[in-house]
Design an enzyme around this catalytic site. Structure first.
Site, PDB file in Angstrom:
ATOM      1  N   GLU A  51      13.880  -2.806  -5.655  1.00  0.00           N
ATOM      2  CA  GLU A  51      14.504  -3.115  -4.366  1.00  0.00           C
ATOM      3  C   GLU A  51      15.705  -4.045  -4.530  1.00  0.00           C
ATOM      4  OE1 GLU A  51      12.576  -5.482  -0.871  1.00  0.00           O
ATOM      5  OE2 GLU A  51      12.440  -3.337  -0.460  1.00  0.00           O
ATOM      6  N   LYS A  53      17.674  -6.700  -2.475  1.00  0.00           N
ATOM      7  CA  LYS A  53      17.726  -7.536  -1.274  1.00  0.00           C
ATOM      8  C   LYS A  53      18.266  -8.896  -1.692  1.00  0.00           C
ATOM      9  CE  LYS A  53      12.955  -9.271  -1.489  1.00  0.00           C
ATOM     10  NZ  LYS A  53      11.664  -9.426  -0.780  1.00  0.00           N
ATOM     11  N   LYS A 110      15.194   0.578   3.521  1.00  0.00           N
ATOM     12  CA  LYS A 110      14.189  -0.400   3.935  1.00  0.00           C
ATOM     13  C   LYS A 110      14.725  -1.135   5.151  1.00  0.00           C
ATOM     14  CE  LYS A 110      10.183  -1.508   1.746  1.00  0.00           C
ATOM     15  NZ  LYS A 110       9.622  -2.727   2.189  1.00  0.00           N
ATOM     16  N   GLU A 159       4.329   2.520   6.020  1.00  0.00           N
ATOM     17  CA  GLU A 159       3.724   1.287   5.509  1.00  0.00           C
ATOM     18  C   GLU A 159       2.590   0.845   6.432  1.00  0.00           C
ATOM     19  OE1 GLU A 159       6.512  -1.827   4.148  1.00  0.00           O
ATOM     20  OE2 GLU A 159       5.664  -3.032   5.766  1.00  0.00           O
ATOM     21  N   ASN A 180       1.679  -2.780   2.103  1.00  0.00           N
ATOM     22  CA  ASN A 180       2.475  -3.980   1.879  1.00  0.00           C
ATOM     23  C   ASN A 180       1.524  -5.179   1.840  1.00  0.00           C
ATOM     24  OD1 ASN A 180       4.321  -6.084   1.875  1.00  0.00           O
ATOM     25  ND2 ASN A 180       5.822  -4.888   3.043  1.00  0.00           N
ATOM     26  N   GLU A 210       3.444  -2.238  -2.363  1.00  0.00           N
ATOM     27  CA  GLU A 210       4.695  -2.949  -2.037  1.00  0.00           C
ATOM     28  C   GLU A 210       4.441  -4.449  -1.961  1.00  0.00           C
ATOM     29  OE1 GLU A 210       6.601  -1.462   1.630  1.00  0.00           O
ATOM     30  OE2 GLU A 210       5.112   0.152   1.586  1.00  0.00           O
ATOM     31  N   SER A 211       5.344  -5.228  -2.526  1.00  0.00           N
ATOM     32  CA  SER A 211       5.393  -6.688  -2.356  1.00  0.00           C
ATOM     33  C   SER A 211       4.447  -7.469  -3.270  1.00  0.00           C
ATOM     34  CB  SER A 211       5.097  -7.118  -0.904  1.00  0.00           C
ATOM     35  OG  SER A 211       6.084  -6.604  -0.031  1.00  0.00           O
TER      36      SER A 211
HETATM   37  P1  137 Z   1       8.761  -8.407  -3.191  1.00  0.00           P
HETATM   38  O1  137 Z   1       8.678  -7.634  -4.483  1.00  0.00           O
HETATM   39  O2  137 Z   1      10.097  -9.087  -3.030  1.00  0.00           O
HETATM   40  O3  137 Z   1       7.586  -9.336  -2.971  1.00  0.00           O
HETATM   41  O4  137 Z   1       8.644  -7.336  -1.987  1.00  0.00           O
HETATM   42  C1  137 Z   1       9.462  -6.198  -2.034  1.00  0.00           C
HETATM   43  C2  137 Z   1       9.421  -5.528  -0.672  1.00  0.00           C
HETATM   44  O5  137 Z   1       8.127  -5.032  -0.386  1.00  0.00           O
HETATM   45  C3  137 Z   1       9.816  -6.522   0.433  1.00  0.00           C
HETATM   46  O6  137 Z   1      11.128  -6.968   0.222  1.00  0.00           O
HETATM   47  C4  137 Z   1       9.762  -5.828   1.787  1.00  0.00           C
HETATM   48  O7  137 Z   1      10.448  -4.624   1.658  1.00  0.00           O
HETATM   49  C5  137 Z   1      10.467  -6.596   2.861  1.00  0.00           C
HETATM   50  N1  137 Z   1      10.101  -7.959   2.824  1.00  0.00           N
HETATM   51  C6  137 Z   1       9.577 -10.037   3.887  1.00  0.00           C
HETATM   52  C7  137 Z   1       9.601  -8.643   3.931  1.00  0.00           C
HETATM   53  C8  137 Z   1       9.160  -7.943   5.034  1.00  0.00           C
HETATM   54  C9  137 Z   1       8.683  -8.666   6.124  1.00  0.00           C
HETATM   55  C10 137 Z   1       8.652 -10.049   6.089  1.00  0.00           C
HETATM   56  C11 137 Z   1       9.101 -10.752   4.987  1.00  0.00           C
HETATM   57  C12 137 Z   1      10.059 -10.807   2.687  1.00  0.00           C
HETATM   58  O8  137 Z   1      10.045 -12.035   2.786  1.00  0.00           O
HETATM   59  O9  137 Z   1      10.428 -10.185   1.677  1.00  0.00           O
END
Ligand code: 137
Length: 247
Positions: A51, A53, A110, A159, A180, A210-211
């Site tokens: 991703e 961001k 996204k 999701e 997520n 995810e995340s």
């Molecule tokens: P990561 O690998 O950065 O933990 O997560 C990647 C990805 O799932 C995450 O960026 C989501 O697409 C969007 N992120 C956040 C969020 C969505 C809702 C609230 C907070 C955040 O802080 O990244």
């Protein structure tokens, strides 16, 4: 109208409802993330979706340039995810459109999608997959948005955050079901809950974790509970070379 208004989420949805359409036209073929994930698995590689961001409500900040990020990672990943939400993620349609010009890997838009206009924009920007978040849309909206994404020839990633959402989502046959581990309301990360939920997704769906994924061990845990692919943002934005240990 989307449901579940809650502080920042309400604001994001209001912003999405008023988002101007991208007025360019698609000049990129559609690349299937499904095929890319299957190809990675065939090669015995972990299908990673990297991703891009630069900011997030959890306090993540990065000034990493998207060009070098994409050109380096495209040799290793199954696809890319690009944050296009403007207000809380500092994303833009422009950055996705620019990344679409750089790579022939599948790209996931996204964002907090609640309108057909956003799907039309995703198509014309060059996205191949569109994220839908079950927590912010009604069942009828979910059905309509999944079908609209399909009408454009794109794939849908829906999701979920709990079993109730899973039981609804599987009735509308999205291309992928994502779990997520980050709670949209309090931003906490719960990998254990996510692992348990991913296990409950029927085998015929491609499952995406995810995340919160930071290392190979996190991937191996999710993989052992049925995850097919892994969406990683912060850890790869901090150190793209981490990919070597993840695939
Ligand atoms: P990561 O690998 O950065 O933990 O997560 C990647 C990805 O799932 C995450 O960026 C989501 O697409 C969007 N992120 C956040 C969020 C969505 C809702 C609230 C907070 C955040 O802080 O990244």
């Amino acid at each position: 109208m989307p449901k579940n208004f809650n502080n920042w989420l309400n604001d994001v949805i209001q912003h999405s409802l008023k988002r101007n359409k991208f007025n360019g036209k698609r000049d990129r073929k559609i690349y299937s993330l499904r095929n890319s994930i299957i190809e990675s698995k065939y090669k015995k590689l972990n299908p990673i979706i990297a991703e891009y961001k630069t900011r997030s409500p959890s306090g993540f900040i990065s000034d990493r340039d998207y060009k070098e990020y994409v050109k380096f990672l495209e040799n290793y990943v199954a696809g890319f995810s690009v944050l296009t939400e403007e207000k809380y993620f500092n994303g833009s349609y422009e950055v996705l459109n620019n990344i679409a010009k750089l790579t022939s890997k599948p790209i996931l838009m996204k964002d907090f999608v609640v309108t057909f206009d956003q799907i039309e924009s995703a198509y014309n920007l060059g996205a191949d997959v569109v994220l839908l978040i079950a927590s912010i849309i009604s069942e009828k909206e979910l059905e309509n948005l999944i079908n609209e994404i399909k009408n454009y020839g794109m794939e849908s990633l829906v999701e979920i955050h709990d079993q109730n959402e899973l039981e609804v989502v599987i009735n509308y046959n999205p291309s992928f079901v994502g779990v997520n581990s980050r709670n949209l309301f309090n931003l906490s990360i719960d990998l254990n809950n996510a692992v348990k939920l991913i296990e409950k997704i029927p085998k015929n769906f491609i499952k995406i974790a995810e995340s919160g994924l930071k290392n190979r061990n996190d991937i191996d845990i999710f993989k052992s509970h049925g995850a097919d692919a892994f969406l990683i943002g912060s850890s790869l934005m901090k150190d793209p070379h981490l990919i070597i240990s993840l695939i």
